[in-house]
Design a protein around this motif. Structure first.
Motif, PDB file in Angstrom:
ATOM      1  N   ARG A 280       0.844  -1.189   0.000  1.00  0.00           N
ATOM      2  CA  ARG A 280       0.000   0.000   0.000  1.00  0.00           C
ATOM      3  C   ARG A 280       0.888   1.251   0.000  1.00  0.00           C
ATOM      4  N   ILE A 281       0.514   2.211  -0.797  1.00  0.00           N
ATOM      5  CA  ILE A 281       1.293   3.453  -0.864  1.00  0.00           C
ATOM      6  C   ILE A 281       0.520   4.554  -0.143  1.00  0.00           C
ATOM      7  N   THR A 282       1.195   5.152   0.834  1.00  0.00           N
ATOM      8  CA  THR A 282       0.587   6.281   1.554  1.00  0.00           C
ATOM      9  C   THR A 282       1.591   7.436   1.589  1.00  0.00           C
ATOM     10  N   VAL A 283       1.085   8.628   1.805  1.00  0.00           N
ATOM     11  CA  VAL A 283       1.950   9.804   1.866  1.00  0.00           C
ATOM     12  C   VAL A 283       1.613  10.518   3.176  1.00  0.00           C
ATOM     13  N   PRO A 284       2.630  10.865   3.993  1.00  0.00           N
ATOM     14  CA  PRO A 284       2.342  11.574   5.259  1.00  0.00           C
ATOM     15  C   PRO A 284       1.463  12.810   5.008  1.00  0.00           C
ATOM     16  N   GLU A 285       0.486  13.026   5.878  1.00  0.00           N
ATOM     17  CA  GLU A 285      -0.555  14.026   5.616  1.00  0.00           C
ATOM     18  C   GLU A 285      -0.008  15.432   5.338  1.00  0.00           C
ATOM     19  N   LYS A 286       1.033  15.834   6.076  1.00  0.00           N
ATOM     20  CA  LYS A 286       1.555  17.196   5.877  1.00  0.00           C
ATOM     21  C   LYS A 286       2.119  17.347   4.443  1.00  0.00           C
ATOM     22  N   ILE A 287       2.846  16.339   4.009  1.00  0.00           N
ATOM     23  CA  ILE A 287       3.420  16.381   2.654  1.00  0.00           C
ATOM     24  C   ILE A 287       2.302  16.238   1.621  1.00  0.00           C
ATOM     25  N   ARG A 288       1.361  15.358   1.919  1.00  0.00           N
ATOM     26  CA  ARG A 288       0.255  15.110   0.976  1.00  0.00           C
ATOM     27  C   ARG A 288      -0.507  16.405   0.683  1.00  0.00           C
ATOM     28  N   LYS A 289      -0.807  17.161   1.740  1.00  0.00           N
ATOM     29  CA  LYS A 289      -1.597  18.392   1.552  1.00  0.00           C
ATOM     30  C   LYS A 289      -0.851  19.386   0.671  1.00  0.00           C
ATOM     31  N   GLN A 290       0.459  19.516   0.889  1.00  0.00           N
ATOM     32  CA  GLN A 290       1.260  20.450   0.095  1.00  0.00           C
ATOM     33  C   GLN A 290       1.380  19.964  -1.357  1.00  0.00           C
ATOM     34  N   ALA A 291       1.640  18.658  -1.503  1.00  0.00           N
ATOM     35  CA  ALA A 291       1.794  18.091  -2.852  1.00  0.00           C
ATOM     36  C   ALA A 291       0.467  18.157  -3.614  1.00  0.00           C
ATOM     37  N   PHE A 292      -0.634  18.009  -2.885  1.00  0.00           N
ATOM     38  CA  PHE A 292      -1.972  18.068  -3.488  1.00  0.00           C
ATOM     39  C   PHE A 292      -2.163  19.403  -4.220  1.00  0.00           C
ATOM     40  N   LYS A 293      -1.688  20.489  -3.568  1.00  0.00           N
ATOM     41  CA  LYS A 293      -1.873  21.814  -4.172  1.00  0.00           C
ATOM     42  C   LYS A 293      -1.217  21.882  -5.553  1.00  0.00           C
ATOM     43  N   ALA A 294       0.012  21.323  -5.664  1.00  0.00           N
ATOM     44  CA  ALA A 294       0.738  21.375  -6.951  1.00  0.00           C
ATOM     45  C   ALA A 294       0.024  20.548  -8.021  1.00  0.00           C
ATOM     46  N   LEU A 295      -0.479  19.392  -7.621  1.00  0.00           N
ATOM     47  CA  LEU A 295      -1.187  18.543  -8.597  1.00  0.00           C
ATOM     48  C   LEU A 295      -2.547  19.146  -8.958  1.00  0.00           C
ATOM     49  N   GLU A 296      -3.252  19.620  -7.934  1.00  0.00           N
ATOM     50  CA  GLU A 296      -4.599  20.173  -8.172  1.00  0.00           C
ATOM     51  C   GLU A 296      -4.550  21.401  -9.073  1.00  0.00           C
ATOM     52  N   LYS A 297      -3.515  22.221  -8.860  1.00  0.00           N
ATOM     53  CA  LYS A 297      -3.358  23.412  -9.703  1.00  0.00           C
ATOM     54  C   LYS A 297      -3.235  23.005 -11.165  1.00  0.00           C
ATOM     55  N   MET A 298      -2.448  21.970 -11.418  1.00  0.00           N
ATOM     56  CA  MET A 298      -2.303  21.493 -12.805  1.00  0.00           C
ATOM     57  C   MET A 298      -3.656  21.021 -13.344  1.00  0.00           C
ATOM     58  N   LEU A 299      -4.375  20.254 -12.526  1.00  0.00           N
ATOM     59  CA  LEU A 299      -5.649  19.697 -12.997  1.00  0.00           C
ATOM     60  C   LEU A 299      -6.702  20.790 -13.178  1.00  0.00           C
ATOM     61  N   THR A 300      -6.530  21.917 -12.476  1.00  0.00           N
ATOM     62  CA  THR A 300      -7.469  23.032 -12.628  1.00  0.00           C
ATOM     63  C   THR A 300      -7.193  23.776 -13.933  1.00  0.00           C
ATOM     64  N   ILE A 301      -5.893  23.978 -14.212  1.00  0.00           N
ATOM     65  CA  ILE A 301      -5.537  24.701 -15.450  1.00  0.00           C
ATOM     66  C   ILE A 301      -5.851  23.852 -16.678  1.00  0.00           C
ATOM     67  N   ILE A 302      -5.554  22.549 -16.583  1.00  0.00           N
ATOM     68  CA  ILE A 302      -5.833  21.650 -17.710  1.00  0.00           C
ATOM     69  C   ILE A 302      -6.785  20.564 -17.219  1.00  0.00           C
ATOM     70  N   PRO A 303      -8.095  20.789 -17.303  1.00  0.00           N
ATOM     71  CA  PRO A 303      -9.035  19.830 -16.724  1.00  0.00           C
ATOM     72  C   PRO A 303      -9.138  18.531 -17.541  1.00  0.00           C
TER      73      PRO A 303
END
Ligand code: 13P
Length: 303
Positions: A280-303
């Motif tokens: 199982r792959i998990t990411v520590p919550e603090k890192i996950r939240k920060q990394a989420f922003k970078a990925l989400e921004k991409m998915l928002t610009i290019i849906p």
């Protein structure tokens, strides 16, 4: 256990675990055949974020499973072969990126999707082979730190007015293609088109008819009028191309285009992953939240 029995077990286990199997375009044939969806890094991230399934079996390499865990924290994300890493993603650490940011405080940070969750957490926005130029051009900053692939950075730099500050990472598989190989192939197959992955060296990219990511190459192959196409990307893609284009011929540009990490997943490992719900792959919550922003921004610009 025979192949057919393993396949049947996987199908039953998928139902029991409410699982979806997502496979990267470079996966072996048997994995591509059992997958519910096949895609490039961008499509796999999108699919992981939007699926209703409770379990995501990510057949690819670790950063792809991490992306799924970052985008879908309530799902169980399984990587059937836990040692399937990405040497390119491992060319930069979060500490090294922090140092680079200290040297260029005015620059935006764009991370290519082949990065660890920790590196994504230090980045402003993520990009993939299918959208790197668009993402860089969408930023207000004039300077952009682009990590980790130096070939993709160079490709982007030639297509933007922004100053690109690259990192010296490379994909050891795509990097193996040489300018001599592409020259030779042109001589032997003058009637063929040549499509290469954007991670290939600049001298190769400059001579190609099409440059892009894996699904971009698949689209080019479908739409091309040419019936013979030479592929400068990992050999796993050839299976998908042949299946989607039965009337066309595909050849690999270089014998070096094989990624052992992409070849590490097989049907038995998928079956075991669904039986044991591991690795199982998990990411520590603090890192996950920060990394989420970078990925989400991409998915928002290019849906
Ligand atoms: P794509 O995003 O083009 O599928 O490439 C993924 C990859 O890992 C290539 O190294």
């Amino acid at each position: 256990m025979g192949w057919e029995t393993i396949r049947e077990e996987i199908i039953a286990l998928k139902e029991k675990r409410n699982a979806v199997i997502l496979a990267h375009n470079y996966q072996p044939q048997e994995v591509q055949e059992i997958a519910d969806h096949l895609g490039d890094s961008f499509e796999l991230a999108h699919l992981a974020a939007s699926t209703d399934a409770e379990t995501v079996v990510l057949c690819g390499v670790r950063f792809m499973a991490e992306n799924a865990a970052i985008l879908a924290p309530n799902k169980t994300v399984l990587l059937p072969e836990k040692y399937a890493g990405c040497p390119l993603a491992e060319t930069i650490t979060a500490d090294e990126l922090r140092e680079k940011k200290r040297q260029h405080p005015e620059a935006a940070v764009v991370c290519y999707i082949n990065t660890t969750a920790e590196v994504k957490a230090e980045s402003d926005i993520c990009c993939t082979s299918s959208n790197a130029v668009q993402i860089v051009n969408s930023l207000p900053e004039e300077k952009v730190i682009f990590v980790p692939d130096r070939n993709v950075a160079r490709y982007v730099a030639a297509r933007t007015d922004k100053k690109i500050i690259p990192w010296d990472g490379q994909c050891i598989t795509h990097q193996r293609v040489t300018a001599e190989e592409i020259k030779k192939v042109r001589e032997v197959h003058p009637d063929a088109m040549i499509a290469v992955h954007v991670e290939c060296p600049p001298q190769v990219v400059e001579q190609a008819d099409y440059v892009g990511g894996t699904s971009g190459i698949a689209k080019f192959a479908r739409e091309s009028k040419t019936s013979k196409i030479i592929i400068g990307a990992e050999m796993g893609l050839i299976y998908r191309l042949k299946r989607e284009n039965p009337g066309k011929q595909f050849f690999l540009l270089s014998p070096g285009l094989i990624c052992p990490n992409m070849k590490a997943t097989n049907l038995e490992k998928i079956r075991q992953a669904l039986v044991n719900m591991e690795p199982r792959i998990t990411v520590p919550e603090k890192i996950r939240k920060q990394a989420f922003k970078a990925l989400e921004k991409m998915l928002t610009i290019i849906p």
